[in-house]
Design an enzyme around this catalytic site. Structure first.
Site, short mmCIF file in Angstrom:
data_model
loop_
_atom_site.label_atom_id
_atom_site.label_comp_id
_atom_site.label_asym_id
_atom_site.label_seq_id
_atom_site.Cartn_x
_atom_site.Cartn_y
_atom_site.Cartn_z
CD GLU A 1 -3.05 0.89 2.24
OE1 GLU A 1 -4.01 1.69 2.27
OE2 GLU A 1 -2.93 -0.07 3.04
CB ALA B 1 -2.08 3.09 -5.67
CB VAL C 1 -0.15 -3.28 -5.29
CG1 VAL C 1 0.10 -4.37 -6.34
CG2 VAL C 1 0.29 -1.92 -5.83
CE LYS D 1 0.52 2.12 -8.77
NZ LYS D 1 1.76 2.57 -9.46
CG ASP E 1 10.68 6.33 -8.13
OD1 ASP E 1 11.66 6.56 -7.40
OD2 ASP E 1 9.60 5.91 -7.71
#
Length: 435
Positions: A105, A109, A111, A126, A218
């Site tokens: 989490e 969102a 998952v 997701k 990222d």
């Protein structure tokens, strides 16, 4: 058109055999229009009973010998399902997927591991929570729009998108672990051959998106998924964005701190694919050494100090323009001289060409960092079987199938035997990839 011929056209509905020899000259009285449905009189007798006999006109058949059969309108669809019959699950519908367990989490969102009712395959769901006053998070829109156009075996596949009033659900292929978890299970650094295989796949995925002017922004071990066949897949494109030209309006709040390059830490918002290449270098070191390359514990200042301690404090001579960056204050940083990377991470010295490749990733001056495509041709990868370079970029799943065959016996999940030897044997017998 004679009415007997008209009846014959609808013989399947009315009983074709009983009307074969009937040829009345006049319109029968038994046909009565009834608001879109015609009633056809069919005699209750077998075809056999008609042979050799005079057939009476339909209007002379007694009423008690007639049976009325309805013929539907011409718009009848024989493939239309009855109204009460349940429909099969379809893509794009929330009830087409079953949640099995929560995987994690985040801030916006959650998952879940799930299962598709359409084809029975495992998926990752997701689920992005939508706030009525805020609308759909822009990161979710960005991730969905980018992934819809990316089809590559080293990029996680987006299967489906489900939008309801409360949530936006992105349905991904299910990949059972990530690089962070994998390294946790194998502390002290991964087998050198596994490092080479994972790094090669990471560079393949990055080269693919960089050629399409997309930055991931990222990169970290948690966002690199590892399948049970050893495929590495780039995931979590929430911060990714397509680079328009020209554009100098990027945020410097990207990339988890440990994997954030010094130019971004110093406030630069003018960056390109070199942003991701710094993260590759950090992940490369972490896979080999077993610890994070620059694990800042406090803040950006601490993170920069750790970088400069190894790579040297930058100056205008080695990094043109560094003094103009928003957060660069020469009096705030200790002046360090650059060191050999193996002095900081000794295991780099145990693998041929590993230190040199790592130094090409970890360049403070962004423009000096090696590109993903150039890194794929580095000497570090020279001992990989030649067949690996025959794998071509193509749409999923053909490339994935080929790469799965290549990697299916290659990953060193235990410490013996050498995965590269197994891979060399396997790759010599696989069929050519489908392009």
């Amino acid at each position: 058109m004679p009415y007997a011929d008209l009846y014959d056209c609808f013989g399947v509905v009315c009983g074709r055999a009983a009307l074969t020899n009937a040829k009345p000259a006049n319109k029968p009285d038994g046909v009565e229009p009834a608001r879109g449905i015609e009633l056809i009189c069919v005699t209750k007798m077998s075809t056999r009973s008609l042979q050799g006999k005079d057939v009476k006109p339909l209007d002379t058949i007694p009423e008690d010998k007639k049976v009325k059969v309805q013929r539907t309108q011409s718009g009848f669809d024989p493939f239309e399902k009855p109204a009460g019959q349940p429909t099969s699950p379809k893509f794009g519908k929330a009830d087409s997927y079953e949640k099995l367990e929560k995987l994690g989490e985040g801030s916006y969102a959650t998952v879940y591991k799930g299962k598709s009712k359409v084809n029975g395959k495992l998926v990752a769901l997701k689920v992005i929570r939508l706030q009525e006053e805020e609308g759909t998070p822009f990161t979710a829109i960005r991730e969905a729009s980018l992934l819809k156009g990316l089809k590559h075996s080293n990029i996680v596949l987006l299967h489906d998108i489900i939008h309801t009033k409360e949530t936006l659900t992105l349905v991904f292929e299910y990949v059972h672990t990530d690089l962070c978890q994998y390294m946790d299970r194998h502390p002290g650094g991964l087998h050198p051959d596994n490092v080479k295989l994972f790094l090669y796949q990471l560079l393949r995925g990055l080269s693919y998106i960089h050629q399409r002017y997309i930055l991931h922004r990222d990169l970290k071990p948690q966002n690199l998924l590892i399948s049970d066949t050893g495929e590495l897949k780039l995931a979590d494109f929430g911060l990714a964005r397509a680079k328009s030209v020209p554009s100098h309006t990027y945020s410097n709040e990207v990339v988890t701190l440990w994997y954030r390059p010094p130019d971004v830490l110093l406030g630069s918002t003018d960056y390109s694919t070199c942003l991701d290449m710094w993260g590759v270098g950090c992940i490369f070191i972490e896979m080999i050494q077993g610890v994070a390359a620059f694990p800042g514990m406090k803040d950006i200042q601490d993170q920069l100090e750790r970088i400069f301690l190894v790579l040297g404090t930058p100056s205008e001579d080695i990094w043109p323009g560094v003094h103009s960056l928003p957060h660069f204050k020469p009096d705030r940083f200790t002046v360090y001289s650059a060191k050999k990377l193996r002095q900081a991470w000794n295991k780099l010295g145990y693998v041929d060409h590993a230190e040199e490749l790592a130094s090409r990733f970890l360049q403070c001056f962004p423009k000096n960092r090696i590109s993903a495509q150039a890194a794929l041709n580095h000497e570090y990868f020279s001992h990989l079987p030649p067949r690996i370079w025959e794998l071509q970029d193509s749409k999923y799943p053909s490339l994935s199938h080929s790469l799965s065959l290549v990697l299916s016996l290659s990953l060193h999940f235990s410490l013996s035997p050498s995965p590269l030897l197994l891979w060399s044997h396997r790759i010599s017998v696989i069929p050519p990839p489908v392009s």
